[in-house]
Design an enzyme around this catalytic site. Structure first.
Site, PDB file in Angstrom:
ATOM      1  CG  HIS A 133      35.009  -2.492  14.207  1.00 34.74           C
ATOM      2  ND1 HIS A 133      33.707  -2.043  14.178  1.00 34.74           N
ATOM      3  CD2 HIS A 133      35.166  -3.167  15.369  1.00 34.74           C
ATOM      4  CE1 HIS A 133      33.100  -2.447  15.282  1.00 34.74           C
ATOM      5  NE2 HIS A 133      33.962  -3.122  16.027  1.00 34.74           N
ATOM      6  CG  ASP A 174      23.516  11.341  16.485  1.00 34.99           C
ATOM      7  OD1 ASP A 174      24.379  10.768  17.166  1.00 34.99           O
ATOM      8  OD2 ASP A 174      22.305  11.012  16.480  1.00 34.99           O
ATOM      9  N   GLY A 215      26.430   3.803  28.464  1.00 35.62           N
ATOM     10  CA  GLY A 215      25.263   3.724  27.578  1.00 35.62           C
ATOM     11  C   GLY A 215      25.631   3.647  26.110  1.00 35.62           C
ATOM     12  CB  CYS A 253      32.217  -0.890   9.529  1.00 29.09           C
ATOM     13  SG  CYS A 253      33.446  -1.361  10.756  1.00 29.09           S
ATOM     14  CG  HIS A 299      30.306   6.737  18.191  1.00 28.04           C
ATOM     15  ND1 HIS A 299      30.198   5.387  18.479  1.00 28.04           N
ATOM     16  CD2 HIS A 299      29.373   7.361  18.951  1.00 28.04           C
ATOM     17  CE1 HIS A 299      29.231   5.220  19.373  1.00 28.04           C
ATOM     18  NE2 HIS A 299      28.721   6.388  19.690  1.00 28.04           N
TER      19      HIS A 299
HETATM   20  P1  AMP Z   1      26.195   6.034  21.628  1.00 25.85           P
HETATM   21  O1  AMP Z   1      26.587   4.676  21.121  1.00 25.85           O
HETATM   22  O2  AMP Z   1      25.278   5.971  22.810  1.00 25.85           O
HETATM   23  O3  AMP Z   1      27.366   6.939  21.890  1.00 25.85           O
HETATM   24  O4  AMP Z   1      25.329   6.778  20.528  1.00 25.85           O
HETATM   25  C1  AMP Z   1      25.158   6.339  19.230  1.00 25.85           C
HETATM   26  C2  AMP Z   1      24.672   7.512  18.411  1.00 25.85           C
HETATM   27  O5  AMP Z   1      24.641   7.127  17.053  1.00 25.85           O
HETATM   28  C3  AMP Z   1      23.275   8.026  18.770  1.00 25.85           C
HETATM   29  O6  AMP Z   1      23.358   9.421  19.065  1.00 25.85           O
HETATM   30  C4  AMP Z   1      22.453   7.746  17.520  1.00 25.85           C
HETATM   31  O7  AMP Z   1      21.495   8.748  17.279  1.00 25.85           O
HETATM   32  C5  AMP Z   1      23.518   7.704  16.448  1.00 25.85           C
HETATM   33  N1  AMP Z   1      23.227   6.863  15.291  1.00 25.85           N
HETATM   34  C6  AMP Z   1      22.895   5.546  15.301  1.00 25.85           C
HETATM   35  N2  AMP Z   1      22.758   5.088  14.052  1.00 25.85           N
HETATM   36  C7  AMP Z   1      23.024   6.133  13.220  1.00 25.85           C
HETATM   37  C8  AMP Z   1      23.050   6.289  11.805  1.00 25.85           C
HETATM   38  N3  AMP Z   1      22.775   5.273  10.978  1.00 25.85           N
HETATM   39  N4  AMP Z   1      23.339   7.512  11.308  1.00 25.85           N
HETATM   40  C9  AMP Z   1      23.613   8.553  12.141  1.00 25.85           C
HETATM   41  N5  AMP Z   1      23.623   8.457  13.474  1.00 25.85           N
HETATM   42  C10 AMP Z   1      23.326   7.274  14.013  1.00 25.85           C
HETATM   43 ZN    ZN Z   2      32.685  -0.857  12.849  1.00 25.41          ZN
END
Ligand code: AMP
Ligand code: ZN
Length: 113
Positions: A47, A31, A92, A8, A99
């Site tokens: 959200h 990412d 996971g 968010c 996203h």
């Molecule tokens: P998932 O929830 O498993 O689909 O993956 C979450 C993804 O978000 C992972 O690939 C993280 O590397 C990425 N991630 C988490 N926090 C950040 C952030 N602040 N900026 C960019 N990517 C992020």
């Molecule tokens: Zn959110």
């Protein structure tokens, strides 16, 4: 906006990131731990927890449009790419704001994000 939600904050520029696409409904940014040469996250500005959170069709359409724009801008429209939406514990999912991972720029057949 959910106050304790990192995506968010990024989608609404409370925290800045490395953006590659944005419109009224969605933002897309790189990412922080890329699993491929192109690894972009497409997120709605509103959200939603994941794909099974009554996401409006208009938002899904905007996310799909973002994927199209990103694939062209990243030069992976022809070579191919993968779109992944981890939803819930068995997938996971770590960040509980919807996203889509857009992965490309290398052969992905033998691995999975
Ligand atoms: P998932 O929830 O498993 O689909 O993956 C979450 C993804 O978000 C992972 O690939 C993280 O590397 C990425 N991630 C988490 N926090 C950040 C952030 N602040 N900026 C960019 N990517 C992020
Ligand atoms: Zn959110």
């Amino acid at each position: 906006m959910k106050d304790d939600c990192i995506f968010c904050k990024i989608a609404n520029h409370v925290i800045e990131s490395d953006y590659v696409y944005e419109d009224d409904l969605v933002a897309a940014f790189r990412d922080m731990s890329p699993a491929a040469p192109t690894h972009v996250l497409v997120v709605p500005k509103e959200h939603y927890a994941h794909m099974a959170d009554n996401v409006p069709g208009e938002t899904i359409a905007a996310m799909a449009h973002a994927v199209d724009e990103i694939a062209k801008a990243e030069g992976i429209q022809e070579s191919g790419f993968r779109v992944v939406a981890n939803s819930g514990p068995d997938a996971g999912q770590v960040v509980h704001h919807l996203h889509w991972h857009v992965l490309g720029g290398k052969r992905l057949v033998d691995d999975f994000a």
